[in-house]
Design a protein around this motif. Structure first.
Motif, mmCIF file in Angstrom:
data_model
loop_
_atom_site.group_PDB
_atom_site.id
_atom_site.type_symbol
_atom_site.label_atom_id
_atom_site.label_comp_id
_atom_site.label_asym_id
_atom_site.label_seq_id
_atom_site.Cartn_x
_atom_site.Cartn_y
_atom_site.Cartn_z
ATOM 1 N N PRO A 256 0.693 -1.023 0.024
ATOM 2 C CA PRO A 256 0.143 -0.148 -0.088
ATOM 3 C C PRO A 256 0.999 1.110 -0.184
ATOM 4 C CG PRO A 256 0.090 -0.757 1.974
ATOM 5 C CD PRO A 256 0.743 -1.651 1.369
ATOM 6 N N ALA A 346 -11.530 11.747 -3.963
ATOM 7 C CA ALA A 346 -11.312 10.431 -3.842
ATOM 8 C C ALA A 346 -9.692 10.265 -3.368
ATOM 9 C CB ALA A 346 -11.309 9.790 -5.067
ATOM 10 N N SER A 347 -9.073 8.952 -3.671
ATOM 11 C CA SER A 347 -7.906 8.739 -2.989
ATOM 12 C C SER A 347 -7.178 7.637 -3.761
ATOM 13 C CB SER A 347 -8.194 8.279 -1.638
ATOM 14 O OG SER A 347 -6.865 7.622 -0.964
ATOM 15 N N ALA A 348 -5.655 8.348 -3.824
ATOM 16 C CA ALA A 348 -4.823 7.279 -4.447
ATOM 17 C C ALA A 348 -4.285 6.080 -3.731
ATOM 18 C CB ALA A 348 -3.673 7.981 -4.771
ATOM 19 N N LYS A 349 -4.927 6.109 -2.383
ATOM 20 C CA LYS A 349 -4.879 4.988 -1.595
ATOM 21 C C LYS A 349 -5.769 3.984 -1.568
ATOM 22 C CE LYS A 349 -1.713 4.876 0.444
ATOM 23 N NZ LYS A 349 -0.840 5.465 -0.455
ATOM 24 N N CYS A 350 -7.094 4.207 -2.209
ATOM 25 C CA CYS A 350 -8.082 3.641 -2.358
ATOM 26 C C CYS A 350 -8.238 2.609 -3.603
ATOM 27 C CB CYS A 350 -9.489 3.979 -2.418
ATOM 28 S SG CYS A 350 -9.665 4.970 -0.725
ATOM 29 N N THR A 351 -8.786 1.363 -3.803
ATOM 30 C CA THR A 351 -8.660 0.511 -4.971
ATOM 31 C C THR A 351 -9.254 1.461 -6.081
ATOM 32 O OG1 THR A 351 -10.803 -0.398 -4.444
ATOM 33 C CG2 THR A 351 -8.886 -1.406 -3.321
ATOM 34 N N ASN A 352 -8.928 0.645 -7.333
ATOM 35 C CA ASN A 352 -9.488 0.994 -8.754
ATOM 36 C C ASN A 352 -11.133 1.040 -8.577
ATOM 37 O OD1 ASN A 352 -7.035 1.563 -9.961
ATOM 38 N ND2 ASN A 352 -6.969 -0.687 -10.482
ATOM 39 N N GLU A 353 -11.501 0.067 -8.221
ATOM 40 C CA GLU A 353 -12.900 -0.168 -8.054
ATOM 41 C C GLU A 353 -13.606 0.942 -7.084
ATOM 42 O OE1 GLU A 353 -10.596 -2.486 -7.257
ATOM 43 O OE2 GLU A 353 -11.211 -3.886 -8.991
ATOM 44 N N GLU A 354 -12.978 1.193 -6.043
ATOM 45 C CA GLU A 354 -13.418 2.333 -5.249
ATOM 46 C C GLU A 354 -13.539 3.784 -5.527
ATOM 47 O OE1 GLU A 354 -12.280 -0.189 -1.109
ATOM 48 O OE2 GLU A 354 -10.976 1.127 -1.925
ATOM 49 N N ASN A 355 -12.364 3.961 -6.293
ATOM 50 C CA ASN A 355 -12.466 5.174 -7.185
ATOM 51 C C ASN A 355 -13.265 5.404 -8.280
ATOM 52 O OD1 ASN A 355 -10.136 7.159 -6.495
ATOM 53 N ND2 ASN A 355 -9.170 4.938 -6.074
ATOM 54 N N TYR A 356 -13.693 4.188 -8.902
ATOM 55 C CA TYR A 356 -14.606 4.029 -9.983
ATOM 56 C C TYR A 356 -15.808 4.526 -9.402
ATOM 57 C CZ TYR A 356 -18.023 2.409 -13.198
ATOM 58 O OH TYR A 356 -19.246 2.236 -13.992
ATOM 59 N N ALA A 358 -16.645 5.968 -6.532
ATOM 60 C CA ALA A 358 -16.705 7.328 -6.036
ATOM 61 C C ALA A 358 -16.991 8.362 -7.105
ATOM 62 C CB ALA A 358 -15.225 8.089 -5.548
#
Lengths: 377, 541
Positions: A256, A346-356, A358
């Motif tokens: 991470p 949103a966040s560069a720490k979160c997953t791709n799916e979560e950014n999608y 968001a």
């Protein structure tokens, strides 16, 4: 993975098996490639060979003496044997010499798989030298090699070195009493990490590996843990999880921290991360990591200050609330802020799916294109 | 990112990490690689062991300087001059790859014209690097092929950051070092999933895969897929959002897993802006400095407690796998968003597992079209991966640039927005340490890392330290036009004279209280790498 060089082939026979080895491969590499095991303690897939342990002997037809297979190149039409009785005899002699300087009751005791740490030792072994008091018990390469070569019978004469354990840094311990001077750590530090933090040294007349200056920090150690990862014995051990023994479970995941995306093995026991190690095969990091990924994960994941309940500000104070209460409040409030008055960070720490999700949530549910994250920082 | 997209048609790293070791020349600029990307630094060292030539361009004496054949210690903010100077030498000495330029690039003549302004006397004056050294570096880069360029925030975090990136792109095209193994222009992304967050449309102007919100076809596609009508004008960037919150135009912010109070420039302004919001939601794993300002705080899970994917700096989509159960009542971010959307009556958020979300992403995103969890099992996939039978793309711009022809950009030198003066005589530049990460939310919870590096310091050259009568370990006050912080001084030659250095990991000595929020006009990236400060001794009481 990019393969650019053309590969020429060397044909040889090992234990009756025809092998097409890539040109330049050693006998040891050619054998390993087809799954033939040659006992060894200093060879490691990430390191250049060194001949340090002297165990990986093989017989080449037509050669008067056994050769060390980790440095001898495979040659066209070579015929190699790895398992003759004479070889095994010689390898046992080499191993017994190593074991004469390393606690070895753990290697030869028939009860070694049964005892618990607080059992009375039936072999009357001193507490510092017992199998159950070695942190690597059950995961030790020296044990594997001894099992393979069938070292049993009576214990090998051995005197405990009585050297102090080096605990000069927060991440790993160096027990000089368990060091077999295979040099893997020295090569990992020098040849893979490009540093020279550790080298061979002499302590009370014993040849061991240790920091080149007074301690690891002064020796410019970057605490990457590469030395710990290659140590075949319990000499170099991460302090976190040192006494946890074998994990119950392990998974491969992505680190991470920075953008390299190192693949890490998370070993777990009773729902806690006990150890983290880099993945060797099929990974962008090829068995390497840095101090943050290697030693900086379990503690923040299991930190007592982790948020465990939703908090809602009441009378100026953040106070614990149920998910239902928090979600109801969010839905009620957010319904009033649709459009340009709403923004999502949103966040560069979160997953791709979560950014999608968001951006889908922001654009579709909140009718706003105000979504961004800290890519610029 | 904007710069590379303009030159090549894609803003991502052009090549792959495991190609670096085979490069004959590596130019590392604006990256303290051993601290920021330690495992990529191993590939650089491997290349040097293989006989490759390493050029380091950095005002600070970073660890990679030890391995470098040549170290260009240019003044902070003078990157365009340095790189244009190198290109001037390459053109003048006829070391450019004329055939490549003729076949694959456009706008070369205008670019060559702009090199006229970069005579080496001028470049030497601006950069503080002897012209002979610049010429030597230019020759090494142009004649040792394949050559690759690695850069990080030291290039982008300037008011002329886009120009810096355009300069690296010009340099690669000028020598034909693009579209082949071990070449290219490679921005090293700072955080684990910056690449993914951009790819997945967490940006104000694009949906997933950089599909523009103002393109009617794209808008139509997403309107049909999501069953709603969508806005066609780009939204606000992060720094613009904070300004809009400050002025009352934005009233509610939903923030997930970030800590802008520490990570963004001019911390005081950020704090004020967030305090003015009518409704502020923060979703995180700890009560961060930012979360303390929230109206509602939602407990999220760490990476070890959830499934998903991250996309690394080389565009490789890799699995994140759940290792342990969530702590307490924490939930993964994806689940929380789905539940919030559900409460607001929205359809299209009924996911039971992140793999289903990835399937939806693949159906709407050409560059992720062939991605599925099943295919990611072994070692991930590098986008573009448009179809189920596509193997992924390790190298971009092979045979032709993504935008067709590579575009040269004429450039001029622009100084940083805030230069030292009598009142603030030193330049402050910021960066990362090996032992901590970003705002320290994770690493400062790790006792070992805190033991090695317990607090932030300001690094200062011995010459400046002695003229200010500051000794190593002395407590000092660092003051800029925006604020002041107190921390200990570390006297070291790693910082050049007149330049001091701080990391931004430490809340109690937050470098971003001092930094300048002036933005690059194109990328909207703030100038975190150069601002003017002064240093005062603090009397210990």
């Amino acid at each position: 993975m990019v393969i650019c060089e053309k590969t020429e082939v060397t044909n040889l026979t090992i234990d009756g098996q025809q092998i097409a080895a890539e040109s330049g491969m050693t006998i040891f590499e050619a054998a390993t490639k087809v799954g033939i095991y040659i006992p060894s303690l200093c060879a490691h897939p990430t390191l250049p060979p060194s001949e340090e342990c002297g165990l990986c002997l093989v017989e080449i037809e037509g050669e008067p003496e056994f050769v060390i297979s980790c440095t001898t190149k495979a040659a066209e039409n070579m015929v190699v044997h790895t398992e003759t009785p004479e070889l095994r005899q010689k390898q046992r002699q080499v191993l017994e010499k190593i074991l004469s300087e390393h606690p070895n009751a753990c290697l030869t005791c028939w009860r070694k798989e049964r005892c618990q740490p607080f059992d009375v030792c039936l072999r009357n072994v001193a507490v510092t030298e017992r199998c159950v008091t070695c942190p690597k018990n059950g995961r030790c390469e020296l044990q594997e090699v001894a099992d393979f070569l069938d070292i049993e019978a009576e214990p090998i004469p051995y005197k405990y070195r009585g050297l102090p354990v080096n605990r000069d840094n927060p991440f790993f311990d160096l027990d000089y009493n368990l060091c077999i001077a295979c040099g893997r750590c020295v090569r990992a530090c020098r040849d893979v990490r490009g540093m020279q933090t550790i080298d061979f040294t002499e302590l009370n007349g014993y040849r061991v590996a240790g920091p080149v200056k007074a301690n690891h920090k002064e020796s410019e150690c970057r605490f990457c843990g590469a030395c710990v990862d290659v140590c075949p014995t319990g000499a170099l051990m991460e302090r976190c999880g040192k006494w946890q023994g074998l994990p119950e479970d392990s998974i491969i995941t992505t680190c991470p921290y920075c953008g390299v995306g190192c693949q890490l093995i998370l070993e777990t026991k009773q729902d806690r991360i006990i150890r983290v190690a880099p993945v060797l095969e099929n990974s962008v990091n090829q068995g390497q990591a840095c101090v943050k990924g290697r030693f900086g994960i379990a503690e923040f994941v299991h930190h007592p200050r982790r948020l465990t309940m939703p908090l809602i500000r009441k009378n100026g104070e953040l106070t614990e609330a149920s998910w239902n209460e928090a979600l109801d409040l969010l839905a009620e409030k957010l319904a009033g802020y649709k459009g340009d008055q709403f923004a999502f960070i949103a966040s560069a720490k979160c997953t791709n799916e979560e950014n999608y999700l968001a951006q889908k949530f922001t654009r579709m549910v909140m009718a706003s294109n105000n979504i961004d994250h800290c890519a610029r920082l | 990112m904007a710069g590379l997209a303009a030159s090549f048609g894609s803003g991502a790293m052009t090549n792959s990490i495991n190609e670096i070791a085979q490069a004959a020349c590596i130019l590392v600029t604006g990256s303290d690689t051993t601290s920021g990307h330690p495992v990529i630094a191993l590939e650089v060292k491997k290349a040097v062991r293989n006989g490759g030539k390493l050029i380091v361009a950095n005002p600070r004496e970073i660890e990679l300087c030890r391995y470098a054949g040549i170290w260009l210690r240019h003044a902070p903010g003078s990157d365009v001059a340095l790189l244009m100077g190198m290109m001037r030498v390459i053109v003048d000495e006829k070391l450019a790859d004329v055939a490549f330029i003729g076949e694959h690039c456009e706008n070369f003549d205008a670019f060559r014209e702009s090199l006229r302004n970069f005579g080496l006397d001028f470049v030497e004056k601006v950069t503080d690097v002897p012209s002979a050294k610049i010429a030597e570096a230019a020759r090494i880069y142009a004649t040792n092929k394949p050559a690759t360029i690695l850069y990080a925030m030291g290039i982008t975090q300037h008011t002329h950051g886009t120009d810096n990136v355009l300069a690296t792109a010009n340099l690669a095209m000028l020598t034909g070092n693009i579209g082949k193994p071990s070449t290219g222009v490679n921005p090293l992304r700072g955080q684990n999933n910056v690449q993914g967050a951009c790819d997945l449309g967490a940006l104000p102007n694009v949906y997933t895969g950089y599909q523009r919100v103002d393109n009617p076809d794209v808008q139509n596609k997403f309107e049909i897929a999501w069953g709603c009508s969508l806005g066609s004008s780009p939204g606000l960037t992060l720094t613009e959002m904070l300004d809009a919150a400050h002025s009352g135009q934005i009233k509610a912010i939903y923030l997930m897993g970030e800590n802008p109070v520490l990570s963004d420039p001019d911390a005081k302004h950020v704090q004020e802006a967030l305090s003015k919001l009518e409704f502020f939601i923060v979703q995180d794993i700890f009560l961060t400095e930012t979360a303390e300002l929230a109206d509602v705080v939602l407990p999220a899970t760490s990476f070890a407690e959830r499934d998903g994917t991250f996309t690394n700096t080389e565009r490789r989509i890799q699995r994140v796998r759940k290792a342990v159960e969530p702590v307490g009542n924490a939930k993964p971010d994806w689940q929380i968003i789905c539940q919030v959307a559900g409460r607001l009556g929205a359809n299209g958020f009924d996911f039971e597992h992140p793999s289903q979300i990835m399937d939806e992403i693949a159906s709407l995103t050409p560059s992720y079209g062939g991605v599925s969890y099943q295919r990611l099992e072994e070692c991930g996939l590098q986008w573009p991966c448009p179809s189920k039978d596509h193997p992924g793309t390790p190298i971009l711009h092979v045979d032709r640039f993504v935008r067709g022809l590579g575009r040269f950009t004429p450039l001029e030198y622009k100084p940083p927005a805030e230069l030292p003066d009598e009142e603030y005589p030193l330049i402050l530049t910021t960066g990362r340490s090996l032992y901590h990460f970003h705002t320290g939310t994770m690493t400062r919870k790790v006792s070992g890392l805190n033991a090695i590096e317990p607090h932030g310091v300001v690094e200062i050259n011995p010459v400046d330290a002695s003229s200010l009568k500051i000794a190593d370990g002395h407590k000092v006050k660092v003051v800029s036009r925006r604020g002041e912080v107190i921390c200990k001084a570390k006297v070291t030659k790693e910082s050049p004279p007149k330049v001091v250095f701080m990391t931004f990991h430490f809340a109690e000595s937050a470098a971003n209280i001092l930094t300048n929020p002036a933005l690059d006009p194109v990328s909207k990236i703030p100038e975190l790498k150069v601002c003017a400060v002064r240093i005062e001794e603090v009397q210990e009481t």
